[in-house]
Design an enzyme around this catalytic site. Sequence first.
Site, PDB file in Angstrom:
ATOM      1  N   ASN A 143       0.867  -1.175   0.000  1.00 20.70           N
ATOM      2  CA  ASN A 143       0.000   0.000   0.000  1.00 20.70           C
ATOM      3  C   ASN A 143       0.906   1.229   0.000  1.00 20.70           C
ATOM      4  OD1 ASN A 143      -1.794   2.055   0.544  1.00 20.70           O
ATOM      5  ND2 ASN A 143      -2.320   1.357   2.615  1.00 20.70           N
TER       6      ASN A 143
ATOM      7  N   LYS B 184       0.087   4.236  -0.233  1.00 21.63           N
ATOM      8  CA  LYS B 184      -0.556   5.411   0.387  1.00 21.63           C
ATOM      9  C   LYS B 184      -0.306   6.654  -0.488  1.00 21.63           C
ATOM     10  CE  LYS B 184      -0.066   3.119   4.792  1.00 21.63           C
ATOM     11  NZ  LYS B 184       0.049   3.216   6.223  1.00 21.63           N
TER      12      LYS B 184
ATOM     13  N   HIS C 157      -9.420   1.262   5.094  1.00 20.99           N
ATOM     14  CA  HIS C 157      -8.127   1.425   5.772  1.00 20.99           C
ATOM     15  C   HIS C 157      -8.313   2.354   6.974  1.00 20.99           C
ATOM     16  CE1 HIS C 157      -4.019   2.535   6.654  1.00 20.99           C
ATOM     17  NE2 HIS C 157      -3.646   1.451   5.993  1.00 20.99           N
TER      18      HIS C 157
ATOM     19  N   GLU D 282      -6.635   4.667   8.107  1.00 22.80           N
ATOM     20  CA  GLU D 282      -6.371   6.083   7.843  1.00 22.80           C
ATOM     21  C   GLU D 282      -7.601   6.743   7.237  1.00 22.80           C
ATOM     22  OE1 GLU D 282      -2.725   5.484   5.707  1.00 22.80           O
ATOM     23  OE2 GLU D 282      -1.760   4.910   7.587  1.00 22.80           O
TER      24      GLU D 282
ATOM     25  N   GLU E 277      -5.212  -4.926  10.783  1.00 19.62           N
ATOM     26  CA  GLU E 277      -4.150  -3.940  10.984  1.00 19.62           C
ATOM     27  C   GLU E 277      -4.424  -3.170  12.277  1.00 19.62           C
ATOM     28  OE1 GLU E 277      -2.228  -2.746   6.995  1.00 19.62           O
ATOM     29  OE2 GLU E 277      -4.036  -1.557   7.207  1.00 19.62           O
TER      30      GLU E 277
ATOM     31  N   GLY F 198       2.691   2.199  10.661  1.00 25.84           N
ATOM     32  CA  GLY F 198       3.642   3.290  10.458  1.00 25.84           C
ATOM     33  C   GLY F 198       4.378   3.712  11.715  1.00 25.84           C
TER      34      GLY F 198
ATOM     35  N   SER G 179       3.564  -2.162  10.204  1.00 26.07           N
ATOM     36  CA  SER G 179       5.021  -2.210  10.355  1.00 26.07           C
ATOM     37  C   SER G 179       5.648  -3.544   9.963  1.00 26.07           C
ATOM     38  CB  SER G 179       5.425  -1.825  11.782  1.00 26.07           C
ATOM     39  OG  SER G 179       5.013  -0.504  12.062  1.00 26.07           O
TER      40      SER G 179
HETATM   41  P1  PGA Z   1       3.003   0.264   7.520  1.00 27.67           P
HETATM   42  O1  PGA Z   1       1.524   0.445   6.938  1.00 27.67           O
HETATM   43  O2  PGA Z   1       3.519  -1.041   6.974  1.00 27.67           O
HETATM   44  O3  PGA Z   1       3.776   1.447   7.021  1.00 27.67           O
HETATM   45  O4  PGA Z   1       2.873   0.216   8.999  1.00 27.67           O
HETATM   46  C1  PGA Z   1       0.662  -0.649   6.799  1.00 27.67           C
HETATM   47  C2  PGA Z   1      -0.679  -0.207   6.275  1.00 27.67           C
HETATM   48  O5  PGA Z   1      -1.190   0.823   6.705  1.00 27.67           O
HETATM   49  O6  PGA Z   1      -1.262  -0.876   5.422  1.00 27.67           O
END
Ligand code: PGA
Length: 238
Positions: free
Chosen positions: A9, A11, A94, A96, A163, A169, A201
């Site tokens: 992803n 983003k 997601h 976010e 997640e 992140g 992560s």
């Molecule tokens: P990250 O993000 O691997 O940077 O923690 C994962 C995600 O949000 O899908």
Amino acid sequence: MLRKLIAGNWKMNGLRHSLDQVSSLMQKVGKAPKADILICPPALLLMEMARMTKDSPIMVGGQDCHWKESGAHTGEISAQMLANAGASHVIVGHSERRADCGENSKTVRHKAEAALAAGLIPIICVGETLAQREAGEAASVVRDQVEQSMPTQSKGEIVIAYEPVWAIGTGKVASAADIAEIHALLREQVGPGIRLLYGGSVKLGNAAEILHIENVDGALVGGASLTAEDFFGIIENA
Ligand code: PGA
């Protein structure tokens, strides 16, 4: 055992030159990679990426879609548009977007249904916040999100990504025991045929451990999917 899916992803990262990473990844993975591979780039790069990867095993997906097929929704992208541009999957719900754009599980379900109707595989994201985990609510939050976000009638493949919000992140990864616990509950809830990804992560250093936990059928990778070398390293651990 389900074949693993390693999904990247990107983003809101990636300019045209970032497509170089895809060329480099294509060279590394060859024709018969160890897992299914998906990259979800920013929408503006999707069509070009789909064109580049047409004859490779790498699939491309959207990061979000609208729940309607078309119409007066300025700035939005429909599932049909993603499919038309060459996407096979789309991430929905997601954390976010749940946090930044106020999406709730009902919205997410409509988006997942729109994805299926357009012939896309929705990757439905769920996960608890740190406060919810500390209050002992992780399992119930995740269960409720899955129950409310899953399409009820439409048929087709669905993927679920667990997640934990606090692990995205942040460099913090859920423990193997925590991942195993939530994934076992998810398996019980959705049955044997649905791939369950872990996200938060995931990187080269922890991918082998995470990808070998029972009921983990792949990973949703953010930061570490941005460079071909790291992403390929994760794929190699599948
Ligand atoms: P990250 O993000 O691997 O940077 O923690 C994962 C995600 O949000 O899908």
